[in-house]
Design an enzyme around this catalytic site. Structure first.
Site, PDB file in Angstrom:
ATOM      1  N   HIS A  37      25.887  -9.180 -58.930  1.00 48.21           N
ATOM      2  CA  HIS A  37      25.414  -7.806 -59.081  1.00 48.21           C
ATOM      3  C   HIS A  37      24.663  -7.467 -57.806  1.00 48.21           C
ATOM      4  CE1 HIS A  37      22.606  -4.698 -61.188  1.00 48.21           C
ATOM      5  NE2 HIS A  37      23.581  -4.114 -60.506  1.00 48.21           N
ATOM      6  N   GLU A  47      16.473  -9.968 -62.861  1.00 46.28           N
ATOM      7  CA  GLU A  47      17.606  -9.832 -63.774  1.00 46.28           C
ATOM      8  C   GLU A  47      18.192 -11.214 -64.038  1.00 46.28           C
ATOM      9  OE1 GLU A  47      20.634  -7.221 -62.376  1.00 46.28           O
ATOM     10  OE2 GLU A  47      19.267  -5.553 -61.989  1.00 46.28           O
TER      11      GLU A  47
END
Length: 310
Positions: free
Chosen positions: A160, A105
């Site tokens: 995250h 990501e």
């Protein structure tokens, strides 16, 4: 008792000044866009909502960007800036592809160029003896500057987490804080992102093991009672904003922090909202330098008047 003729005008002027200060304030947002890749890019309805959400913010953290071709942010710039000469233009800064194994990501910050600029940035390297590789996606630390806010410089540490390791990852942000302070001369920090900091991932008994919560110098703007999830079947405060530094804490616009319910704001069904994301953005505002100065003068004047009466 009769009101002075100027009172209504004065009240209107004060309301205008308050509204102006709110307009001048810098809105900072954090948004997990959920699997932001090629398929979502082709969903025009979802993209229109994402662009609307970005435009609400002066600086926004975007998470869960999954795009090996690195086309997402250039595409966003095209939608935000277009080909015309606009008074507001956007720019971005993006991390490298982060993650273990093949799953990757990226973090990205999109910001209005006339309000915010990037001073410097770096990827936090999680190589501590006996405690290696805590983060699933190491924070992409960015030092921002805004000439228009009460606090001119601030560092944003995005995160995250992986749900199963949320407690350890959130706790480890204190080590990131220490590392950044050792490299940069700055005291104003914003920790923001999808911490998965709620429900079963971070049960109540786990908070005592999280230094970012137990140390009072870290101020949590998004409380445990908030719901940052789109699904009606869930109510969890996964997404958070945490501040550190007296100057930046004092610069927050009162009652400006919260969750932006884009489903309600844009009149979407739950299904339509989930096409955008399963998370709502979280946000807060920093006071403009003018508003902050005026507020300090107002407080000083009140103290002076009080002293004169004594």
């Amino acid at each position: 008792m009769s009101l002075h003729p100027a009172s209504p005008r004065l009240a209107s002027l004060l309301l205008f000044i308050l509204a102006l200060h709110d307009t001048l304030a810098l809105r900072l947002c954090s948004f997990n866009v959920r699997s932001f890749g090629a398929s979502k890019k082709e969903n025009h309805e979802a993209m229109d909502i994402i662009v609307k959400i970005i435009k609400r913010c002066d600086l926004i953290l975007l998470m869960e960007i999954k795009d090996s071709s690195n086309n997402i942010c250039p595409m966003l710039m095209e939608k935000l800036n277009g080909n015309s000469r606009r008074s507001t233009t956007y720019n971005y800064v993006i991390s490298s592809r982060l993650g273990r194994n093949t799953y990757k990501e990226q973090y990205a910050f999109v910001y209005k160029e006339k309000l915010v600029s990037v001073k410097t940035k770096y990827h936090y390297h999680d190589y501590q003896d006996g405690d290696t590789d805590v983060f699933s996606r190491e924070p992409f630390v960015v030092w921002f500057h805004s000439p228009f806010t009460a606090v001119k410089d601030f560092v944003i540490v995005p995160l995250h987490t992986t749900p199963e390791t949320s407690v350890k990852e959130i706790d480890e942000l204190v080590d990131v804080y220490t590392d950044v302070r050792s490299q940069w001369k700055t005291e104003n920090f914003i920790f923001m992102g999808d911490f998965n900091a709620g429900c079963s991932y971070v049960p109540k008994k786990a908070w005592q093991n999280i230094r970012l919560r137990t140390d009072p110098k870290f101020v949590w703007l998004i409380g445990d009672q908030e719901d940052t999830t789109v699904k009606k079947s869930t109510s969890c405060a996964y997404d958070r904003i945490v501040l550190c530094g007296q100057e930046i804490v004092n610069s927050v616009v009162p009652r400006s922090s919260g969750v932006f319910d884009f489903q309600k704001a844009y009149d979407l069904s739950e299904e339509e909202a989930l096409d955008v994301s399963d998370h709502f953005p979280v946000e807060f505002k920093l006071q403009s330098s003018r508003a902050f100065t005026n507020n300090r003068k107002s407080v000083s004047l009140k103290k002076r008047k009080k002293g004169n009466r004594s």
